[in-house]
Design a protein around this motif. Structure first.
Motif, PDB file in Angstrom:
ATOM      1  N   TYR A   1      16.802  11.707 -35.704  1.00 48.63           N
ATOM      2  CA  TYR A   1      17.395  11.678 -37.057  1.00 48.63           C
ATOM      3  C   TYR A   1      16.878  12.849 -37.889  1.00 48.63           C
ATOM      4  CZ  TYR A   1      18.032  10.596 -41.969  1.00 48.63           C
ATOM      5  OH  TYR A   1      18.345  10.695 -43.302  1.00 48.63           O
TER       6      TYR A   1
ATOM      7  N   VAL B   1      15.386   3.729 -40.398  1.00 49.28           N
ATOM      8  CA  VAL B   1      15.762   5.120 -40.681  1.00 49.28           C
ATOM      9  C   VAL B   1      15.575   5.419 -42.169  1.00 49.28           C
ATOM     10  CG1 VAL B   1      17.548   6.890 -40.438  1.00 49.28           C
ATOM     11  CG2 VAL B   1      17.446   5.017 -38.793  1.00 49.28           C
TER      12      VAL B   1
ATOM     13  N   ILE C   1      27.761   3.762 -38.503  1.00 47.92           N
ATOM     14  CA  ILE C   1      28.155   2.529 -39.183  1.00 47.92           C
ATOM     15  C   ILE C   1      29.668   2.543 -39.444  1.00 47.92           C
ATOM     16  CG2 ILE C   1      27.858   1.105 -41.245  1.00 47.92           C
ATOM     17  CD1 ILE C   1      25.376   1.234 -39.434  1.00 47.92           C
TER      18      ILE C   1
ATOM     19  N   THR D   1      21.264  -4.395 -36.677  1.00 45.39           N
ATOM     20  CA  THR D   1      21.729  -3.095 -37.188  1.00 45.39           C
ATOM     21  C   THR D   1      21.105  -2.802 -38.548  1.00 45.39           C
ATOM     22  OG1 THR D   1      23.820  -3.262 -35.988  1.00 45.39           O
ATOM     23  CG2 THR D   1      23.755  -1.755 -37.861  1.00 45.39           C
TER      24      THR D   1
ATOM     25  N   ARG E   1      17.542  -1.703 -38.129  1.00 44.10           N
ATOM     26  CA  ARG E   1      17.500  -0.318 -37.654  1.00 44.10           C
ATOM     27  C   ARG E   1      17.822   0.636 -38.804  1.00 44.10           C
ATOM     28  NH1 ARG E   1      17.447   2.653 -33.019  1.00 44.10           N
ATOM     29  NH2 ARG E   1      18.953   4.345 -32.756  1.00 44.10           N
ATOM     30  N   PHE E   2      18.790   0.254 -39.634  1.00 41.59           N
ATOM     31  CA  PHE E   2      19.128   1.064 -40.807  1.00 41.59           C
ATOM     32  C   PHE E   2      17.904   1.206 -41.716  1.00 41.59           C
ATOM     33  CE2 PHE E   2      20.424   1.749 -45.143  1.00 41.59           C
ATOM     34  CZ  PHE E   2      21.457   2.678 -45.054  1.00 41.59           C
TER      35      PHE E   2
ATOM     36  N   ILE F   1      14.392   6.583 -32.943  1.00 40.17           N
ATOM     37  CA  ILE F   1      15.205   7.373 -33.882  1.00 40.17           C
ATOM     38  C   ILE F   1      14.596   8.764 -34.046  1.00 40.17           C
ATOM     39  CG2 ILE F   1      16.220   5.432 -35.146  1.00 40.17           C
ATOM     40  CD1 ILE F   1      13.967   5.636 -37.185  1.00 40.17           C
TER      41      ILE F   1
ATOM     42  N   HIS G   1      11.512   2.641 -33.079  1.00 38.23           N
ATOM     43  CA  HIS G   1      12.944   2.348 -33.225  1.00 38.23           C
ATOM     44  C   HIS G   1      13.842   3.361 -32.503  1.00 38.23           C
ATOM     45  CE1 HIS G   1      12.258  -0.850 -36.196  1.00 38.23           C
ATOM     46  NE2 HIS G   1      11.263  -0.094 -36.641  1.00 38.23           N
TER      47      HIS G   1
ATOM     48  N   TYR H   1      24.413   8.796 -38.903  1.00 33.71           N
ATOM     49  CA  TYR H   1      23.521   8.819 -37.747  1.00 33.71           C
ATOM     50  C   TYR H   1      23.665   7.543 -36.914  1.00 33.71           C
ATOM     51  CZ  TYR H   1      19.198   8.637 -35.026  1.00 33.71           C
ATOM     52  OH  TYR H   1      18.292   8.518 -33.996  1.00 33.71           O
ATOM     53  N   LEU H   2      23.788   6.412 -37.588  1.00 30.77           N
ATOM     54  CA  LEU H   2      23.885   5.133 -36.890  1.00 30.77           C
ATOM     55  C   LEU H   2      25.320   4.767 -36.545  1.00 30.77           C
ATOM     56  CD1 LEU H   2      21.258   3.057 -38.918  1.00 30.77           C
ATOM     57  CD2 LEU H   2      20.967   4.128 -36.675  1.00 30.77           C
TER      58      LEU H   2
END
Length: 310
Positions: free
Chosen positions: A145, A74, A266, A67, A70-71, A142, A140, A263-264
């Motif tokens: 985004y 972005v 979290i 995670t 991936r963060f 994304i 990824h 977006y993710l």
């Protein structure tokens, strides 16, 4: 309007002559394009974790390694989106003002040449950022985004909308572009020199950084020439607005960090942002003021700018 020349330029050094003559040999647009398909290790982050303001937050630090990677992917996209925004919405309009001669002090042939070279460089930087963003988005997954508009850009739009006349609006655009061009290297250096991230990302940012180092010097000369040819009212407006620009560029902007967390999806993202806002309230971001302070000292206006250098 574009190619007419005059002797209104008031420079203190012969920097523009050298910048204009060496452009072919030093700028990214004249160099071989980066291979966007070069080696990529999925275990290496796209963006430095040290630049995430809440990396050690109690909720964020407990996230899985995947995670977090991936963060950071972005975050890399958002970093480049902001760079594109500064080039396209802040710097390029100011260069247009210079190139069209809508403010005094820019009429010499060499000055116009350097302004045009900066415009070419900035468009190429946009392309560079666009390319690496596309790579990261595809790798990824994304693609969807969307980064919100930076708060400094929102503030600039408000100032222009509230300007007393077109001249004040132009000076506002130039003031914000001046801070962008004369201090952006601090924004680029930390990524360009970070050995923990994807090599492609580091090299791409370093190429951008090298161009901007020259732009900072060139912008300093051009803006200094403009200021020396301004009347008293224009000078007062410039001093007021560049102080505001310095404040806006150094005020932490959590909007795009919040957008990444959203977006993710979290967990506890509101608490993460709230804790960070509380811990950084009143914080002034550090930037490299060397070039801009030298310009203020040359113009003898350092003490007239409403901003406390740190």
């Amino acid at each position: 309007m574009y190619t007419n020349i005059s002797d209104d330029t008031a420079l203190v050094r012969n920097v523009l002559e050298n910048l204009g003559k060496t452009w072919d040999d030093r700028v990214a647009v004249r160099k071989e394009r980066l291979d966007l398909d070069q080696y990529y290790n999925p275990a290496i982050p796209d963006f430095p974790s040290s630049l995430v303001p809440f990396w050690d937050d109690e909720d964020f630090s407990s996230l899985s390694a995947q995670t977090k990677l991936r963060f950071l992917a972005v975050a890399w996209v958002a970093y480049n989106e902001k760079a594109i925004y500064l080039e396209e919405a802040v710097v390029q309009p100011a260069c247009g003002i210079f190139f069209r001669g809508e403010l005094p002090g820019i009429g010499a042939a060499r000055t116009k040449q350097v302004v045009a070279q900066i415009q070419v460089d900035e468009q190429f930087h946009i392309l560079m950022c666009l390319d690496v963003c596309h790579v990261a988005r595809k790798r990824h997954h994304i693609e969807d985004y969307r980064m919100p508009e930076p708060l400094l850009g929102v503030r600039l739009k408000e100032i222009i909308a509230d300007a007393a006349d077109e001249e004040e609006a132009r000076i506002a655009q130039v003031a914000y572009a001046s801070v962008a061009e004369m201090s952006i290297n601090a924004y680029l250096n930390e990524v360009a020199t970070d050995q923990t991230i994807q090599p492609l990302n580091r090299v791409n940012t370093d190429m951008h950084r090298q161009d901007e180092a020259a732009h900072g010097i060139g912008f300093s000369e051009i803006v200094g020439s403009v200021y020396r040819q301004m009347n008293d009212k224009q000078r007062q407006t410039f001093r007021k607005l560049i102080g505001q620009a310095l404040t806006d560029f150094t005020t932490p902007d959590l909007t795009y960090w919040a957008s990444i967390l959203d977006y993710l999806g979290i967990p506890n993202r509101d608490a993460i942002i709230e804790r960070h806002e509380t811990s950084t309230r009143g914080l002034v971001l550090k930037r490299n003021y060397t070039t801009i302070r030298r310009l203020f000292d040359e113009l003898e206006i350092t003490d007239d700018i409403d901003f406390e250098f740190h």
